[in-house]
Design a protein around this motif. Structure first.
Motif, PDB file in Angstrom:
ATOM      1  N   UNK A   7       0.827  -1.217   0.000  1.00  0.00           N
ATOM      2  CA  UNK A   7       0.000   0.000   0.000  1.00  0.00           C
ATOM      3  C   UNK A   7       0.860   1.265   0.000  1.00  0.00           C
ATOM      4  N   UNK A   8       1.947   1.233   0.735  1.00  0.00           N
ATOM      5  CA  UNK A   8       2.791   2.418   0.870  1.00  0.00           C
ATOM      6  C   UNK A   8       3.369   2.882  -0.454  1.00  0.00           C
ATOM      7  N   UNK A   9       3.468   1.976  -1.401  1.00  0.00           N
ATOM      8  CA  UNK A   9       4.068   2.313  -2.684  1.00  0.00           C
ATOM      9  C   UNK A   9       3.044   2.413  -3.818  1.00  0.00           C
ATOM     10  N   UNK A  10       1.769   2.222  -3.520  1.00  0.00           N
ATOM     11  CA  UNK A  10       0.748   2.292  -4.564  1.00  0.00           C
ATOM     12  C   UNK A  10       0.462   3.743  -4.960  1.00  0.00           C
ATOM     13  N   UNK A  11       0.218   3.966  -6.254  1.00  0.00           N
ATOM     14  CA  UNK A  11      -0.273   5.268  -6.687  1.00  0.00           C
ATOM     15  C   UNK A  11      -1.796   5.256  -6.621  1.00  0.00           C
ATOM     16  N   UNK A  50      -4.393   2.040  -6.123  1.00  0.00           N
ATOM     17  CA  UNK A  50      -5.255   1.964  -4.944  1.00  0.00           C
ATOM     18  C   UNK A  50      -6.721   1.820  -5.358  1.00  0.00           C
ATOM     19  N   UNK A  51      -7.101   2.504  -6.425  1.00  0.00           N
ATOM     20  CA  UNK A  51      -8.477   2.417  -6.915  1.00  0.00           C
ATOM     21  C   UNK A  51      -8.788   1.000  -7.383  1.00  0.00           C
ATOM     22  N   UNK A  52      -7.844   0.367  -8.086  1.00  0.00           N
ATOM     23  CA  UNK A  52      -8.056  -1.004  -8.551  1.00  0.00           C
ATOM     24  C   UNK A  52      -8.138  -1.963  -7.365  1.00  0.00           C
ATOM     25  N   UNK A  53      -7.311  -1.710  -6.363  1.00  0.00           N
ATOM     26  CA  UNK A  53      -7.329  -2.560  -5.176  1.00  0.00           C
ATOM     27  C   UNK A  53      -8.662  -2.422  -4.439  1.00  0.00           C
ATOM     28  N   UNK A  54      -9.149  -1.189  -4.287  1.00  0.00           N
ATOM     29  CA  UNK A  54     -10.440  -0.958  -3.636  1.00  0.00           C
ATOM     30  C   UNK A  54     -11.564  -1.676  -4.379  1.00  0.00           C
ATOM     31  N   UNK A  55     -11.502  -1.652  -5.706  1.00  0.00           N
ATOM     32  CA  UNK A  55     -12.524  -2.336  -6.504  1.00  0.00           C
ATOM     33  C   UNK A  55     -12.463  -3.836  -6.274  1.00  0.00           C
ATOM     34  N   UNK A  56     -11.267  -4.371  -6.125  1.00  0.00           N
ATOM     35  CA  UNK A  56     -11.102  -5.812  -5.928  1.00  0.00           C
ATOM     36  C   UNK A  56     -11.667  -6.267  -4.591  1.00  0.00           C
ATOM     37  N   UNK A  57     -11.484  -5.452  -3.552  1.00  0.00           N
ATOM     38  CA  UNK A  57     -11.920  -5.858  -2.211  1.00  0.00           C
ATOM     39  C   UNK A  57     -13.284  -5.281  -1.827  1.00  0.00           C
ATOM     40  N   UNK A  62      -9.657 -11.952  -2.465  1.00  0.00           N
ATOM     41  CA  UNK A  62      -9.663 -11.239  -3.742  1.00  0.00           C
ATOM     42  C   UNK A  62      -8.601 -10.140  -3.747  1.00  0.00           C
ATOM     43  N   UNK A  63      -8.431  -9.484  -2.600  1.00  0.00           N
ATOM     44  CA  UNK A  63      -7.412  -8.447  -2.506  1.00  0.00           C
ATOM     45  C   UNK A  63      -6.016  -9.001  -2.657  1.00  0.00           C
ATOM     46  N   UNK A  64      -5.725 -10.098  -1.958  1.00  0.00           N
ATOM     47  CA  UNK A  64      -4.404 -10.703  -2.057  1.00  0.00           C
ATOM     48  C   UNK A  64      -4.183 -11.279  -3.448  1.00  0.00           C
ATOM     49  N   UNK A  65      -5.213 -11.922  -3.993  1.00  0.00           N
ATOM     50  CA  UNK A  65      -5.110 -12.467  -5.348  1.00  0.00           C
ATOM     51  C   UNK A  65      -4.839 -11.336  -6.346  1.00  0.00           C
ATOM     52  N   UNK A  66      -5.465 -10.181  -6.117  1.00  0.00           N
ATOM     53  CA  UNK A  66      -5.268  -9.039  -7.005  1.00  0.00           C
ATOM     54  C   UNK A  66      -3.801  -8.619  -7.020  1.00  0.00           C
TER      55      UNK A  66
END
Length: 241
Positions: free
Chosen positions: A126-130, A134-141, A163-167
């Motif tokens: 998360x600390x390195x996500x732009x 982050x938006x794609x990760x939020x959609x996944x979880x 789903x988040x970890x798989x993403x």
């Protein structure tokens, strides 16, 4: 070819996983991110497993073979031949945790170690996500919590955790580990910052040396198994309630 499964109390829950969940785990163990068979896989040479290819419950009926394949990757190949089997899950888990910079106590329950591992993985990524990542990760979880620690408190017991970890794994981790396997592992460990960019690069930065072809399998496999345990436990509680 025989796949030897060592009775493991930390892996028996796999029998309660769905066909899809086990198929995804098996795919990680037997194929690389490009879909090519791993030369070190024994599962794909097992007559029983392969005889059920295409069967709707090929993986559920052979969960022990899949678990044995995982144990095989967690142990040294020479030691596996001497022992006749791989290593127990908990040994592999603690090995992965150590290589990700986590201190664990022998008395800690397996789920507690897994929780720390999952949190560390997501936190470092998360600390390195732009913003786009982050938006794609939020959609996944399916969570919109922006503050990291608040997100973790919701995510760790959320039904979309896997789903988040798989993403994260599906997008980058397997590729990064494969790409740098030959150049990053040196005498005493993985070179810190050895070209591992992006959020998942940060998540695995500092990983010490694991047996070349094995660590790029055991790290994502342990993360997936840790997710599956929490998902299956949550589903059991919901049925009981």
């Amino acid at each position: 070819m025989k796949v030897s499964y060592l009775n493991d109390e930390d892996l028996v829950f796999l029998q309660h996983c769905s066909e899809e969940q086990l198929a995804n785990l098996a795919q990680l163990l037997t194929h690389n991110e490009k879909g090519k068979r791993r030369l070190s896989s024994t599962l794909l040479h097992n007559e029983l497993y392969m005889s059920m290819d295409g069967h709707p419950e090929q993986h559920r009926r052979n969960w022990q073979l899949i678990a044995g394949e995982f144990q095989h990757f967690g142990g040294d190949s020479i030691a596996n031949q001497i022992r006749g089997h791989g290593k127990l899950y908990r040994e592999i888990l603690r090995d992965v945790a150590k290589r990700l910079g986590l201190k664990t106590d022998k008395a800690m329950p397996t789920p507690a170690i897994e929780k720390l591992l999952l949190e560390q993985f997501v936190r470092n990524a998360w600390k390195r996500m732009n913003d786009e990542q982050k938006a794609r990760f939020h959609a996944a979880v399916e969570l919109k919590v922006m503050e990291l620690e608040a997100l973790l408190s919701h995510l760790i017991d959320h039904h979309r955790l896997d789903h988040g970890i798989e993403h994260l794994l599906g997008e980058q981790l397997s590729h990064i580990l494969h790409k740098h396997a030959a150049v990053s592992v040196i005498g005493h460990g993985l070179m810190r910052g050895a070209g591992l960019g992006g959020p998942v690069g940060a998540a695995v930065n500092g990983v010490k040396a694991v047996s070349g072809s094995a660590y790029r399998v055991t790290i994502p496999a342990v993360l997936r198994i840790a997710c599956l345990r929490r998902v299956i436990a949550k589903a059991a509680l919901q049925r009981a309630g």
